[in-house]
Design a protein around this motif. Structure first.
Motif, PDB file in Angstrom:
ATOM      1  N   VAL A   1      -5.472 -20.011  -3.008  1.00  0.00           N
ATOM      2  CA  VAL A   1      -6.534 -20.965  -2.678  1.00  0.00           C
ATOM      3  C   VAL A   1      -6.496 -21.301  -1.191  1.00  0.00           C
ATOM      4  O   VAL A   1      -7.539 -21.320  -0.525  1.00  0.00           O
ATOM      5  CB  VAL A   1      -6.430 -22.240  -3.544  1.00  0.00           C
ATOM      6  N   LEU A   2      -5.313 -21.536  -0.655  1.00  0.00           N
ATOM      7  CA  LEU A   2      -5.199 -21.821   0.781  1.00  0.00           C
ATOM      8  C   LEU A   2      -5.765 -20.677   1.617  1.00  0.00           C
ATOM      9  O   LEU A   2      -6.493 -20.909   2.587  1.00  0.00           O
ATOM     10  CB  LEU A   2      -3.733 -22.062   1.159  1.00  0.00           C
ATOM     11  N   MET A   3      -5.424 -19.445   1.244  1.00  0.00           N
ATOM     12  CA  MET A   3      -5.881 -18.278   2.006  1.00  0.00           C
ATOM     13  C   MET A   3      -7.406 -18.156   1.958  1.00  0.00           C
ATOM     14  O   MET A   3      -8.043 -17.879   2.977  1.00  0.00           O
ATOM     15  CB  MET A   3      -5.226 -17.003   1.480  1.00  0.00           C
ATOM     16  N   VAL A   4      -7.990 -18.350   0.798  1.00  0.00           N
ATOM     17  CA  VAL A   4      -9.444 -18.233   0.656  1.00  0.00           C
ATOM     18  C   VAL A   4     -10.154 -19.343   1.428  1.00  0.00           C
ATOM     19  O   VAL A   4     -11.116 -19.092   2.146  1.00  0.00           O
ATOM     20  CB  VAL A   4      -9.836 -18.236  -0.844  1.00  0.00           C
ATOM     21  N   LEU A   5      -9.653 -20.573   1.314  1.00  0.00           N
ATOM     22  CA  LEU A   5     -10.280 -21.679   2.038  1.00  0.00           C
ATOM     23  C   LEU A   5     -10.022 -21.584   3.535  1.00  0.00           C
ATOM     24  O   LEU A   5     -10.837 -22.046   4.335  1.00  0.00           O
ATOM     25  CB  LEU A   5      -9.786 -23.024   1.498  1.00  0.00           C
ATOM     26  N   GLY A   6      -8.924 -20.970   3.919  1.00  0.00           N
ATOM     27  CA  GLY A   6      -8.643 -20.771   5.331  1.00  0.00           C
ATOM     28  C   GLY A   6      -9.593 -19.781   5.973  1.00  0.00           C
ATOM     29  O   GLY A   6      -9.845 -19.824   7.180  1.00  0.00           O
ATOM     30  N   GLU A   7     -10.149 -18.911   5.157  1.00  0.00           N
ATOM     31  CA  GLU A   7     -11.109 -17.926   5.647  1.00  0.00           C
ATOM     32  C   GLU A   7     -12.487 -18.556   5.831  1.00  0.00           C
ATOM     33  O   GLU A   7     -13.189 -18.279   6.791  1.00  0.00           O
ATOM     34  CB  GLU A   7     -11.184 -16.767   4.648  1.00  0.00           C
ATOM     35  N   LYS A   8     -12.867 -19.412   4.867  1.00  0.00           N
ATOM     36  CA  LYS A   8     -14.183 -20.070   4.934  1.00  0.00           C
ATOM     37  C   LYS A   8     -14.164 -21.280   4.018  1.00  0.00           C
ATOM     38  O   LYS A   8     -13.807 -21.178   2.847  1.00  0.00           O
ATOM     39  CB  LYS A   8     -15.276 -19.106   4.479  1.00  0.00           C
ATOM     40  N   ALA A   9     -14.552 -22.408   4.576  1.00  0.00           N
ATOM     41  CA  ALA A   9     -14.623 -23.637   3.786  1.00  0.00           C
ATOM     42  C   ALA A   9     -15.698 -24.526   4.395  1.00  0.00           C
ATOM     43  O   ALA A   9     -16.008 -24.397   5.578  1.00  0.00           O
ATOM     44  CB  ALA A   9     -13.274 -24.349   3.781  1.00  0.00           C
ATOM     45  N   PRO A  10     -16.303 -25.406   3.626  1.00  0.00           N
ATOM     46  CA  PRO A  10     -16.040 -25.630   2.208  1.00  0.00           C
ATOM     47  C   PRO A  10     -16.637 -24.517   1.348  1.00  0.00           C
ATOM     48  O   PRO A  10     -17.541 -23.798   1.788  1.00  0.00           O
ATOM     49  CB  PRO A  10     -16.742 -26.961   1.934  1.00  0.00           C
ATOM     50  N   ARG A  11     -16.112 -24.423   0.153  1.00  0.00           N
ATOM     51  CA  ARG A  11     -16.618 -23.456  -0.820  1.00  0.00           C
ATOM     52  C   ARG A  11     -16.706 -24.129  -2.186  1.00  0.00           C
ATOM     53  O   ARG A  11     -15.862 -24.956  -2.518  1.00  0.00           O
ATOM     54  CB  ARG A  11     -15.679 -22.258  -0.963  1.00  0.00           C
TER      55      ARG A  11
ATOM     56  N   GLU B   1       6.845 -14.921  -3.789  1.00  0.00           N
ATOM     57  CA  GLU B   1       7.055 -16.177  -4.514  1.00  0.00           C
ATOM     58  C   GLU B   1       8.275 -16.930  -3.982  1.00  0.00           C
ATOM     59  O   GLU B   1       8.235 -18.148  -3.806  1.00  0.00           O
ATOM     60  CB  GLU B   1       7.201 -15.908  -6.007  1.00  0.00           C
ATOM     61  N   ALA B   2       9.344 -16.212  -3.709  1.00  0.00           N
ATOM     62  CA  ALA B   2      10.550 -16.853  -3.181  1.00  0.00           C
ATOM     63  C   ALA B   2      10.277 -17.491  -1.825  1.00  0.00           C
ATOM     64  O   ALA B   2      10.741 -18.603  -1.546  1.00  0.00           O
ATOM     65  CB  ALA B   2      11.676 -15.830  -3.085  1.00  0.00           C
ATOM     66  N   GLU B   3       9.523 -16.797  -0.987  1.00  0.00           N
ATOM     67  CA  GLU B   3       9.200 -17.327   0.343  1.00  0.00           C
ATOM     68  C   GLU B   3       8.282 -18.548   0.238  1.00  0.00           C
ATOM     69  O   GLU B   3       8.455 -19.531   0.958  1.00  0.00           O
ATOM     70  CB  GLU B   3       8.554 -16.248   1.208  1.00  0.00           C
ATOM     71  N   LEU B   4       7.308 -18.466  -0.642  1.00  0.00           N
ATOM     72  CA  LEU B   4       6.374 -19.576  -0.811  1.00  0.00           C
ATOM     73  C   LEU B   4       7.072 -20.796  -1.411  1.00  0.00           C
ATOM     74  O   LEU B   4       6.816 -21.936  -1.001  1.00  0.00           O
ATOM     75  CB  LEU B   4       5.186 -19.155  -1.672  1.00  0.00           C
ATOM     76  N   ARG B   5       7.941 -20.560  -2.377  1.00  0.00           N
ATOM     77  CA  ARG B   5       8.682 -21.650  -3.005  1.00  0.00           C
ATOM     78  C   ARG B   5       9.493 -22.412  -1.952  1.00  0.00           C
ATOM     79  O   ARG B   5       9.606 -23.639  -2.011  1.00  0.00           O
ATOM     80  CB  ARG B   5       9.598 -21.111  -4.104  1.00  0.00           C
ATOM     81  N   ALA B   6      10.021 -21.678  -0.980  1.00  0.00           N
ATOM     82  CA  ALA B   6      10.823 -22.301   0.083  1.00  0.00           C
ATOM     83  C   ALA B   6      10.007 -23.274   0.935  1.00  0.00           C
ATOM     84  O   ALA B   6      10.571 -24.194   1.534  1.00  0.00           O
ATOM     85  CB  ALA B   6      11.449 -21.222   0.963  1.00  0.00           C
ATOM     86  N   ILE B   7       8.680 -23.093   0.975  1.00  0.00           N
ATOM     87  CA  ILE B   7       7.832 -24.034   1.725  1.00  0.00           C
ATOM     88  C   ILE B   7       7.071 -24.973   0.788  1.00  0.00           C
ATOM     89  O   ILE B   7       6.171 -25.694   1.217  1.00  0.00           O
ATOM     90  CB  ILE B   7       6.864 -23.305   2.691  1.00  0.00           C
ATOM     91  N   GLY B   8       7.419 -24.937  -0.495  1.00  0.00           N
ATOM     92  CA  GLY B   8       6.892 -25.912  -1.442  1.00  0.00           C
ATOM     93  C   GLY B   8       5.570 -25.585  -2.110  1.00  0.00           C
ATOM     94  O   GLY B   8       4.895 -26.492  -2.597  1.00  0.00           O
TER      95      GLY B   8
ATOM     96  N   THR C   1       4.576 -15.104   4.854  1.00  0.00           N
ATOM     97  CA  THR C   1       4.097 -13.902   4.163  1.00  0.00           C
ATOM     98  C   THR C   1       3.762 -12.758   5.109  1.00  0.00           C
ATOM     99  O   THR C   1       3.777 -11.595   4.696  1.00  0.00           O
ATOM    100  CB  THR C   1       2.868 -14.210   3.265  1.00  0.00           C
ATOM    101  N   ALA C   2       3.482 -13.050   6.362  1.00  0.00           N
ATOM    102  CA  ALA C   2       3.116 -12.001   7.326  1.00  0.00           C
ATOM    103  C   ALA C   2       4.203 -10.934   7.484  1.00  0.00           C
ATOM    104  O   ALA C   2       3.882  -9.736   7.485  1.00  0.00           O
ATOM    105  CB  ALA C   2       2.741 -12.607   8.675  1.00  0.00           C
ATOM    106  N   PRO C   3       5.478 -11.303   7.609  1.00  0.00           N
ATOM    107  CA  PRO C   3       6.501 -10.257   7.739  1.00  0.00           C
ATOM    108  C   PRO C   3       6.583  -9.349   6.505  1.00  0.00           C
ATOM    109  O   PRO C   3       6.845  -8.149   6.627  1.00  0.00           O
ATOM    110  CB  PRO C   3       7.809 -11.035   7.922  1.00  0.00           C
ATOM    111  N   ILE C   4       6.314  -9.902   5.345  1.00  0.00           N
ATOM    112  CA  ILE C   4       6.332  -9.104   4.113  1.00  0.00           C
ATOM    113  C   ILE C   4       5.176  -8.115   4.139  1.00  0.00           C
ATOM    114  O   ILE C   4       5.337  -6.938   3.810  1.00  0.00           O
ATOM    115  CB  ILE C   4       6.267 -10.023   2.875  1.00  0.00           C
TER     116      ILE C   4
END
Length: 154
Positions: free
Chosen positions: A53-63, A38-45, A123-126
């Motif tokens: 949602v971004l991760m799921v749509l990044g895998e396959k879209a549209p959905r 959460e802290a890392e994500l908050r830093a990028i807004g 998130t990858a390094p985590i």
């Protein structure tokens, strides 16, 4: 010989111990993981639901929105608010399904794709730290066991 810990994780057992209850341990791990990312994500807004949602749509879209809700483990009414917020932020867009006009599909915009790339980078390094010490066999077994727990709930 390995001690059978199943009775210790059984809430109906006199021997019950929270630290042997798999769902407590899963929840503890997910809660801690969410605090860290959460802290890392908050830093990028963005927040965790947006990241999902971004991760799921990044895998396959549209959905379809309902499918995204199921995949992100977010109830549909909450998902509707997330979709509205992400649309206003320019991260996703929507359109009627070409197969069924009653169904609304969502997909990433260019801005959404950029945000997904940034989210993956933070998130990858985590993730890599989290799986440190797990060999391929252990990791495969973990994934299999988590899926079996999920399937046993049906």
């Amino acid at each position: 010989m390995t001690k059978d810990l199943r009775p210790l994780g059984d809430p109906g057992s006199e021997e019950f111990r929270v630290d042997a209850y798999p769902f407590y341990l899963l929840n503890r791990a997910v809660s801690r993981y969410n605090v860290v990312i959460e802290a890392e994500l908050r830093a990028i807004g963005i927040d965790i639901p947006t990241w999902r949602v971004l991760m799921v749509l990044g895998e396959k879209a549209p959905r379809p929105i309902a499918q995204v809700a199921r995949s992100t483990v977010i109830n549909i009414s909450t998902m509707a608010r997330i979709v509205e917020r992400m649309s206003r932020a320019g991260l996703i867009d929507s359109r009627p399904s070409s197969e069924d006009g009653r169904v609304t599909e969502i997909f990433l915009t260019a801005t959404g794709q950029e945000k997904l790339t940034a989210a993956r980078a933070v998130t990858a390094p985590i993730y890599r730290k989290l799986i440190r010490g797990f060999g391929a066999e252990d990791f495969g077994l973990l994934i299999d066991m988590l899926n079996r727990l999920h399937d046993n709930l049906d």
